[in-house]
Design an enzyme around this catalytic site. Sequence first.
Site, PDB file in Angstrom:
ATOM      1  CG  ASP A   1      -2.182   0.852   0.951  1.00 19.58           C
ATOM      2  OD1 ASP A   1      -3.285   0.277   0.888  1.00 19.58           O
ATOM      3  OD2 ASP A   1      -2.054   2.089   0.767  1.00 19.58           O
TER       4      ASP A   1
ATOM      5  CG  ASP B   1       3.399   3.352  -7.261  1.00 18.17           C
ATOM      6  OD1 ASP B   1       2.555   2.493  -7.565  1.00 18.17           O
ATOM      7  OD2 ASP B   1       3.588   4.381  -7.938  1.00 18.17           O
ATOM      8  N   GLY B   2       2.320   0.221  -5.585  1.00 17.51           N
ATOM      9  CA  GLY B   2       2.121  -1.141  -6.068  1.00 17.51           C
ATOM     10  C   GLY B   2       2.507  -1.328  -7.521  1.00 17.51           C
TER      11      GLY B   2
ATOM     12  CG  ASP C   1      -9.911  -3.165  -3.457  1.00 14.33           C
ATOM     13  OD1 ASP C   1     -10.520  -2.458  -4.291  1.00 14.33           O
ATOM     14  OD2 ASP C   1     -10.325  -3.354  -2.302  1.00 14.33           O
TER      15      ASP C   1
END
Length: 263
Positions: free
Chosen positions: A98, A126-127, A144
């Site tokens: 996250d 940062d995904g 998500d």
Amino acid sequence: MARHPYRRLRPAKSGFPEVGISEEGNIRSLHLGSDTVQSSMNLDHPSELVLSYSRAMMGWLLFTDALPQHITQIGLGGGSFARWIDTYLPDTRQTAVDINPQVIAIARNLFELPFEGEKFEIIEADGAEYIKVFRHNTDVILVDGFDGEQIIDALVEEPFFRDCRNALSSDGIFVTNWWSGDKRYQRFIERLLSVFEGRVLELPAESHGNVAVMAFQSSPKEQNIDKLKKRADKLSNAYGLDFHRMLAGLKASNPNNGKHFHL
């Protein structure tokens, strides 16, 4: 428990939406920048998947022959997936990523996350950048990512989808939560179809227009609908989710000849 209205817990920091929480009865919910619920937890049964979209995002279990060794979550939120996986797939390792440190802090303090150790880790990053470090060694990617108003742009671009496909193991599955009312929805689907060579299924959630979209690294070994119904029996008993409803939703929303999917 009396109802507690949405309230801000942490102010926005570094451009991230503010994080808030609400409680109604035994349900505690996380919000990002608005009163829209992003994640919910049943205080009496923390591992329960309260929101319908989170249940739909477990539909990938219909198509896997072996339980995953590793799952990557992009977007921790209130930890719904982390708690469910820890309870029902206890041998699976999890990495939750996250970008918002306030979300991570509140999830740790108020949402009964699993113990952080070898089986579960949280990464503040940062995904879209973090997923690039994987090379064919994560089995499921659950995405998500909302900023309080809409899907995060970086998580619906072709480069991100390509990076996710590169990260997945040979039979890996990518799953993302989108909103069907987004005017860009079909564009997102077309990008995903291109990157995953047509191996994409859409599973509408039971409410709010959410759709769990699944993309497959390779064609699932089992696509026969009658055999998937038998698998749905076993999964429903094992995990307490309605996999028959999921299978019916998949059949209604995706091309098939009544006997097989075509992936």
